[in-house]
Design a protein around this motif. Structure first.
Motif, PDB file in Angstrom:
ATOM      1  N   UNK A 255       0.828  -1.204   0.000  1.00 38.04           N
ATOM      2  CA  UNK A 255       0.000   0.000   0.000  1.00 38.04           C
ATOM      3  C   UNK A 255       0.858   1.249   0.000  1.00 38.04           C
ATOM      4  N   UNK A 256       0.316   2.315  -0.546  1.00 36.95           N
ATOM      5  CA  UNK A 256       1.042   3.576  -0.675  1.00 36.95           C
ATOM      6  C   UNK A 256       1.247   4.298   0.646  1.00 36.95           C
ATOM      7  N   UNK A 257       0.487   3.945   1.657  1.00 40.66           N
ATOM      8  CA  UNK A 257       0.558   4.658   2.922  1.00 40.66           C
ATOM      9  C   UNK A 257      -0.282   5.919   2.937  1.00 40.66           C
ATOM     10  N   UNK A 258      -1.065   6.129   1.890  1.00 42.20           N
ATOM     11  CA  UNK A 258      -1.908   7.319   1.803  1.00 42.20           C
ATOM     12  C   UNK A 258      -3.329   7.053   2.286  1.00 42.20           C
TER      13      UNK A 258
ATOM     14  N   UNK B  67       4.552   1.894   1.764  1.00 41.96           N
ATOM     15  CA  UNK B  67       5.514   2.682   0.991  1.00 41.96           C
ATOM     16  C   UNK B  67       5.372   4.153   1.375  1.00 41.96           C
ATOM     17  N   UNK B  68       6.311   4.652   2.173  1.00 42.11           N
ATOM     18  CA  UNK B  68       6.288   6.054   2.568  1.00 42.11           C
ATOM     19  C   UNK B  68       6.835   6.902   1.425  1.00 42.11           C
ATOM     20  N   UNK B  69       6.056   7.864   0.995  1.00 39.03           N
ATOM     21  CA  UNK B  69       6.400   8.629  -0.198  1.00 39.03           C
ATOM     22  C   UNK B  69       7.454   9.702   0.113  1.00 39.03           C
ATOM     23  N   UNK B  70       8.583   9.611  -0.557  1.00 35.76           N
ATOM     24  CA  UNK B  70       9.660  10.577  -0.418  1.00 35.76           C
ATOM     25  C   UNK B  70       9.358  11.818  -1.270  1.00 35.76           C
TER      26      UNK B  70
ATOM     27  N   UNK C 293       1.307  11.253   2.500  1.00 34.52           N
ATOM     28  CA  UNK C 293       1.642  10.303   3.560  1.00 34.52           C
ATOM     29  C   UNK C 293       0.697  10.456   4.754  1.00 34.52           C
ATOM     30  N   UNK C 294       0.154   9.333   5.204  1.00 35.83           N
ATOM     31  CA  UNK C 294      -0.745   9.321   6.347  1.00 35.83           C
ATOM     32  C   UNK C 294       0.041   8.759   7.542  1.00 35.83           C
ATOM     33  N   UNK C 295       0.704   9.638   8.268  1.00 34.67           N
ATOM     34  CA  UNK C 295       1.603   9.205   9.340  1.00 34.67           C
ATOM     35  C   UNK C 295       0.856   8.543  10.494  1.00 34.67           C
ATOM     36  N   UNK C 296      -0.439   8.758  10.558  1.00 30.60           N
ATOM     37  CA  UNK C 296      -1.264   8.084  11.562  1.00 30.60           C
ATOM     38  C   UNK C 296      -1.145   6.565  11.437  1.00 30.60           C
TER      39      UNK C 296
END
Length: 215
Positions: free
Chosen positions: A101-104, A119-122, A131-134
């Protein structure tokens, strides 16, 4: 939206090219659609098209292969609500399931038996703001967090992010060079110089088959 079916771009059998199961024969279920447009996306063909299949049809196709590893990917698989039921049913059948998953999008509704590869987006992805840091609250030791690195600025940003959220205490962290954008040896040297506690990875499927879909 139909909660008993999914739009599938492709379903195929190959070797896992990334993560801790790299090299293992795996059934891949690639869902259609993604709300992101990352600069380095290697599956833009999955943004549209595909066939709508019932969960029973999808599972029947998976069972046609002699593999016990299943990866649900995209696109962004979590954008289709029925994917949560599909993953739970695959786990019930004894499959080792992972989701990329994109992490979004929120990951809190993913079955606890599923390995989450987030996948944390750089900044180099062009989608850093998504990015959804939650989601870090729902990461467990069996999961993996991935950074695709496009250049030195991405690397420095990823190292800072990893430190800020203490990611290596939560799960294994993966650093991967963006395909044909950053030389693997450069990223490897940076990791060794800084003595990072991360896993360096190359995309095995790209090395073997290049950009051929369904591989």
């Amino acid at each position: 939206m139909n909660k008993d079916s999914l739009r599938i771009n492709e379903l195929f059998y190959s070797l896992q090219g990334e993560t801790c199961t790299v090299g293992l024969p795996t059934v891949f279920i690639r869902l259609t659609g993604c709300p992101l447009r990352c600069t380095y996306c290697d599956s833009a063909y999955a943004f549209s098209g595909g066939d709508r299949l019932s969960l029973d049809q999808i599972i029947a196709q998976v069972q046609g292969y002699k593999a016990w590893h299943v990866t649900v990917s995209g696109g962004e698989p979590l954008a289709q609500p029925a994917v949560f039921e599909l993953m739970a049913r695959l786990c019930d059948l004894g499959y080792e399931v992972s989701v990329e998953t994109s992490g979004a999008l929120p990951v809190n509704n993913i079955d606890v038996r599923v390995m989450k590869v987030v996948d944390i987006k750089t900044p180099g992805s062009g989608e850093q703001q998504r990015n959804l840091y939650e989601n870090f609250k729902y990461i467990t030791a069996k999961d993996q967090i991935k950074f695709v690195i496009c250049h030195r600025e991405d690397y420095d940003w990823a190292v800072a992010c990893m430190s800020e959220y203490d990611l290596t205490s939560k799960c294994e962290v993966l650093f991967s060079p963006s395909y044909e954008e950053l030389k693997g040896v450069e990223l490897a040297d940076w990791i060794l110089t800084d003595q990072l506690n991360v896993r360096f990875q190359l995309q095995l499927h790209k090395i073997l088959w290049g950009d051929v879909p369904g591989k």
